[in-house]
Motif scaffolding. Structure first.
Motif, PDB file in Angstrom:
ATOM      1  N   TYR A 290       0.857  -1.157   0.116  1.00  0.00           N
ATOM      2  CA  TYR A 290       0.021   0.075   0.149  1.00  0.00           C
ATOM      3  C   TYR A 290       0.621   1.161   0.080  1.00  0.00           C
ATOM      4  O   TYR A 290       2.247   1.200   0.332  1.00  0.00           O
ATOM      5  CB  TYR A 290      -0.886  -0.049   1.011  1.00  0.00           C
ATOM      6  CG  TYR A 290      -2.329  -0.856   0.992  1.00  0.00           C
ATOM      7  CD1 TYR A 290      -3.306  -0.047   0.723  1.00  0.00           C
ATOM      8  CD2 TYR A 290      -2.176  -2.133   1.289  1.00  0.00           C
ATOM      9  CE1 TYR A 290      -4.584  -0.759   0.733  1.00  0.00           C
ATOM     10  CE2 TYR A 290      -3.380  -3.078   1.046  1.00  0.00           C
ATOM     11  CZ  TYR A 290      -4.580  -2.393   0.920  1.00  0.00           C
ATOM     12  OH  TYR A 290      -5.817  -3.141   0.846  1.00  0.00           O
ATOM     13  N   GLN A 291       0.329   2.469  -0.638  1.00  0.00           N
ATOM     14  CA  GLN A 291       0.951   3.656  -0.297  1.00  0.00           C
ATOM     15  C   GLN A 291       0.167   4.667   0.165  1.00  0.00           C
ATOM     16  O   GLN A 291      -1.229   4.544   0.068  1.00  0.00           O
ATOM     17  CB  GLN A 291       1.359   4.175  -1.680  1.00  0.00           C
ATOM     18  CG  GLN A 291       0.333   4.137  -2.822  1.00  0.00           C
ATOM     19  CD  GLN A 291       1.091   4.698  -4.132  1.00  0.00           C
ATOM     20  OE1 GLN A 291       1.764   5.627  -4.416  1.00  0.00           O
ATOM     21  NE2 GLN A 291       0.723   3.648  -5.158  1.00  0.00           N
ATOM     22  N   GLY A 292       0.704   5.578   1.215  1.00  0.00           N
ATOM     23  CA  GLY A 292      -0.033   6.774   1.711  1.00  0.00           C
ATOM     24  C   GLY A 292      -0.564   7.639   0.742  1.00  0.00           C
ATOM     25  O   GLY A 292       0.286   8.280  -0.246  1.00  0.00           O
ATOM     26  N   MET A 293      -1.984   8.001   0.698  1.00  0.00           N
ATOM     27  CA  MET A 293      -2.372   8.908  -0.338  1.00  0.00           C
ATOM     28  C   MET A 293      -3.138  10.307   0.477  1.00  0.00           C
ATOM     29  O   MET A 293      -3.355  11.072  -0.273  1.00  0.00           O
ATOM     30  CB  MET A 293      -3.692   8.265  -1.279  1.00  0.00           C
ATOM     31  CG  MET A 293      -3.200   7.109  -1.812  1.00  0.00           C
ATOM     32  SD  MET A 293      -2.063   7.682  -3.250  1.00  0.00           S
ATOM     33  CE  MET A 293      -3.530   7.750  -4.487  1.00  0.00           C
ATOM     34  N   ASP A 294      -3.649   9.899   1.721  1.00  0.00           N
ATOM     35  CA  ASP A 294      -4.117  11.137   2.327  1.00  0.00           C
ATOM     36  C   ASP A 294      -3.875  10.964   3.890  1.00  0.00           C
ATOM     37  O   ASP A 294      -3.563   9.855   4.236  1.00  0.00           O
ATOM     38  CB  ASP A 294      -5.597  11.083   2.125  1.00  0.00           C
ATOM     39  CG  ASP A 294      -6.357  12.439   2.363  1.00  0.00           C
ATOM     40  OD1 ASP A 294      -5.544  13.232   2.973  1.00  0.00           O
ATOM     41  OD2 ASP A 294      -7.320  12.518   2.147  1.00  0.00           O
ATOM     42  N   ILE A 295      -4.108  11.855   4.796  1.00  0.00           N
ATOM     43  CA  ILE A 295      -3.966  11.577   6.131  1.00  0.00           C
ATOM     44  C   ILE A 295      -5.312  11.395   6.495  1.00  0.00           C
ATOM     45  O   ILE A 295      -6.277  11.694   6.026  1.00  0.00           O
ATOM     46  CB  ILE A 295      -3.556  13.083   6.876  1.00  0.00           C
ATOM     47  CG1 ILE A 295      -4.666  14.141   6.421  1.00  0.00           C
ATOM     48  CG2 ILE A 295      -2.274  13.536   6.517  1.00  0.00           C
ATOM     49  CD1 ILE A 295      -4.570  15.627   7.174  1.00  0.00           C
ATOM     50  N   GLY A 296      -5.172  10.551   7.778  1.00  0.00           N
ATOM     51  CA  GLY A 296      -6.400   9.723   8.315  1.00  0.00           C
ATOM     52  C   GLY A 296      -7.381  10.759   9.210  1.00  0.00           C
ATOM     53  O   GLY A 296      -6.699  11.837   9.455  1.00  0.00           O
ATOM     54  N   PRO A 297      -8.299  10.077   9.900  1.00  0.00           N
ATOM     55  CA  PRO A 297      -9.195  10.865  10.545  1.00  0.00           C
ATOM     56  C   PRO A 297      -8.413  11.510  11.947  1.00  0.00           C
ATOM     57  O   PRO A 297      -8.647  12.681  12.275  1.00  0.00           O
ATOM     58  CB  PRO A 297     -10.260   9.997  10.977  1.00  0.00           C
ATOM     59  CG  PRO A 297     -10.060   8.895  10.632  1.00  0.00           C
ATOM     60  CD  PRO A 297      -8.799   8.989   9.411  1.00  0.00           C
ATOM     61  N   LYS A 298      -7.615  10.565  12.574  1.00  0.00           N
ATOM     62  CA  LYS A 298      -6.915  11.112  13.846  1.00  0.00           C
ATOM     63  C   LYS A 298      -6.131  12.216  13.499  1.00  0.00           C
ATOM     64  O   LYS A 298      -5.953  13.205  14.158  1.00  0.00           O
ATOM     65  CB  LYS A 298      -6.264  10.015  14.578  1.00  0.00           C
ATOM     66  CG  LYS A 298      -7.273   8.972  15.155  1.00  0.00           C
ATOM     67  CD  LYS A 298      -5.884   7.912  15.789  1.00  0.00           C
ATOM     68  CE  LYS A 298      -6.942   6.699  16.094  1.00  0.00           C
ATOM     69  NZ  LYS A 298      -6.097   5.710  16.110  1.00  0.00           N
ATOM     70  N   THR A 299      -5.298  12.263  12.399  1.00  0.00           N
ATOM     71  CA  THR A 299      -4.428  13.467  11.942  1.00  0.00           C
ATOM     72  C   THR A 299      -5.363  14.595  11.739  1.00  0.00           C
ATOM     73  O   THR A 299      -4.731  15.525  12.248  1.00  0.00           O
ATOM     74  CB  THR A 299      -3.512  12.969  10.830  1.00  0.00           C
ATOM     75  OG1 THR A 299      -3.339  11.702  10.897  1.00  0.00           O
ATOM     76  CG2 THR A 299      -2.633  13.799  10.272  1.00  0.00           C
ATOM     77  N   ILE A 300      -6.300  14.341  11.142  1.00  0.00           N
ATOM     78  CA  ILE A 300      -7.237  15.628  10.851  1.00  0.00           C
ATOM     79  C   ILE A 300      -7.329  16.445  12.054  1.00  0.00           C
ATOM     80  O   ILE A 300      -7.469  17.408  12.319  1.00  0.00           O
ATOM     81  CB  ILE A 300      -8.567  15.317  10.045  1.00  0.00           C
ATOM     82  CG1 ILE A 300      -8.074  14.679   8.562  1.00  0.00           C
ATOM     83  CG2 ILE A 300      -9.484  16.389   9.858  1.00  0.00           C
ATOM     84  CD1 ILE A 300      -9.186  14.209   7.885  1.00  0.00           C
ATOM     85  N   LYS A 301      -7.969  15.349  13.044  1.00  0.00           N
ATOM     86  CA  LYS A 301      -8.439  15.949  14.496  1.00  0.00           C
ATOM     87  C   LYS A 301      -7.294  16.675  15.007  1.00  0.00           C
ATOM     88  O   LYS A 301      -7.407  17.858  15.568  1.00  0.00           O
ATOM     89  CB  LYS A 301      -8.929  14.751  15.313  1.00  0.00           C
ATOM     90  CG  LYS A 301     -10.177  14.961  15.860  1.00  0.00           C
ATOM     91  CD  LYS A 301     -10.512  13.746  16.720  1.00  0.00           C
ATOM     92  CE  LYS A 301     -11.776  14.107  17.740  1.00  0.00           C
ATOM     93  NZ  LYS A 301     -12.029  12.938  18.366  1.00  0.00           N
ATOM     94  N   THR A 302      -6.093  16.005  14.877  1.00  0.00           N
ATOM     95  CA  THR A 302      -4.921  17.051  15.929  1.00  0.00           C
ATOM     96  C   THR A 302      -4.581  18.005  14.993  1.00  0.00           C
ATOM     97  O   THR A 302      -4.286  19.025  15.371  1.00  0.00           O
ATOM     98  CB  THR A 302      -3.613  15.916  15.486  1.00  0.00           C
ATOM     99  OG1 THR A 302      -3.990  14.462  15.961  1.00  0.00           O
ATOM    100  CG2 THR A 302      -2.404  16.405  16.492  1.00  0.00           C
TER     101      THR A 302
END
Ligand code: AMP
Length: 393
Positions: A290-302
């Motif tokens: 897999y490759q990282g394509m976007d930040i996840g929900p925890k990151t968005i919150k932080t």
């Protein structure tokens, strides 16, 4: 502070204004967004009202020194003429003596537009004879093309060696805003950096380390940092030549008390495509396929918490592959939080500006820069060569 059109007498003078009308056009040559044209109106109106004879010069697209009718500035001429509700003359060939004749028969307050300056290979090469030919058309040079101010071309840089040079209002405002946030920011100062080109962004971080309190890192560049500190990033985009430098900068930030926040979780995809199968991963644990394509929900919150606390925000680069519907959530959320914030916010870089505009937040931020490369250079702490040609007040 650089001299502007306010600091000189323009009345009766031939004033060569280098604008950046590199506007997006569709296949039918319809202008899709005229922001770049509209943003030069205050300068043009000022010059006209003060009796200058205004010669407008711009490039459009990449004709590589060849005449390409699809990249003619005629549609821009029509739009500007409509916006100003007045006729504007047009010179087809800046190297032909008819252009000099047209210029010399202009009256005070007249406007003339030159055809796409990149139809001449001498423009990007900045040849002395071409720069002199342009200078010969005018008494004063006005730099209004912020988005091209980092390029030493004949019409942005060379010409200023031969006639007095000043800034237009757009360039003045761009410089004022970047100067404000980089030299006297209100704290907390939060920088949000994303995008893919680590080699562009590391010098930005180095320059910001003495100025900011917090750096939020997202986008493709985050994976070079995550790998550098020992995480598994799977197939994510990584600049392996910058791993050591990324680690060193990460450590240096800690020593200086600057908080660098990397993604905590990531949306990973099986391949780099719009409809790729996707899955959420904790940072440092992206599986090999897999490759990282976007930040996840925890990151968005932080990131949201940090943006909420900020009094100054600089944002450069999307935090995910925002061109794909499936991976634009992070960037859109960041755009929303920046727009909601009461902080002084300066958005540089084509992609972050596009994200803000596409969501209708343009009026909610303090400054949307018109120049990607130029704003990156300022954030890196470098001077813009074309601006350096202008005298200080
Ligand atoms: P830059 O010119 O360095 O600001 O990079 C902008 C580009 O970065 C955009 O086209 C984004 O699609 C791309 N980008 C953002 N996040 C990622 C990512 N996780 N992987 C690959 N490319 C990305």
């Amino acid at each position: 502070m650089k001299k502007t059109i306010r600091d000189i007498d323009v009345s009766g003078k031939r004033v060569f204004v280098r604008v950046d009308y590199n506007v997006p056009m569709n296949a039918e040559l319809k202008i899709m967004d005229d922001t770049r044209i509209v943003s030069t109106l205050p300068t043009i109106n000022y010059l006209v009202e003060h009796g200058a004879r205004v010669i407008l010069c711009s490039h459009l697209g990449r004709p590589n020194g060849q005449v390409d009718p699809k990249l003619s500035l005629r549609p821009v001429l029509a739009r500007l003429s409509k916006l100003m509700d007045r006729p504007i003359s047009f010179a087809e060939d800046v190297t032909d003596k008819s252009t000099l004749e047209m210029v010399n028969s202009m009256h005070d307050g007249d406007i003339l537009m030159l055809e796409n300056i990149r139809f001449y290979k001498e423009e990007e090469k900045n040849t002395e004879s071409f720069a002199k030919k342009l200078a010969n058309l005018a008494d004063i040079f006005v730099l209004e093309a912020f988005a091209t101010a980092h390029r030493k071309h004949a019409s942005t840089y060379g010409i200023a060696q031969y006639i007095p040079a000043v800034c237009g209002f757009l360039v003045e405002e761009e410089l004022r805003m970047f100067d404000k946030v980089l030299t006297s920011p209100e704290h907390p100062f939060v920088a949000i950096l994303g995008g893919a080109k680590v080699s562009d962004k590391l010098p930005v971080i180095e320059n910001l380390l003495d100025k900011v309190d917090t750096i939020l890192i997202g986008g493709g560049m985050a994976y070079t940092f995550i790998k550098a500190i020992g995480g598994n990033v799977g197939m994510s985009i990584v600049d392996n030549s910058k791993l050591d430098l990324a680690k060193e900068i990460y450590e240096r930030a800690k020593e200086k008390g600057v908080k660098i926040i990397l993604p905590i979780d990531n949306i990973g995809a099986k391949e780099f495509s719009e409809d790729a199968e996707s899955k959420l991963f904790n940072s440092g644990f992206i599986s090999d396929d897999y490759q990282g394509m976007d930040i996840g929900p925890k990151t968005i919150k932080t990131f949201k918490k940090e943006i909420k606390k900020a009094k100054t925000i600089v944002w450069n680069g999307p935090v995910g592959v925002y061109e794909y519907e499936k991976f634009k959530r992070g960037t859109n959320k960041i755009a929303k939080y920046v727009a909601k914030s009461k902080a002084i916010s300066v958005i540089g870089g084509g992609d972050s500006v596009a994200a803000i505009q596409s969501l209708g937040y343009a009026k909610k931020v303090t400054h949307l820069s018109t120049g990607g490369g130029a704003s990156l250079m300022l954030l890196q702490g470098k001077k813009l060569p074309c601006v350096e040609m202008i005298e200080d007040i």
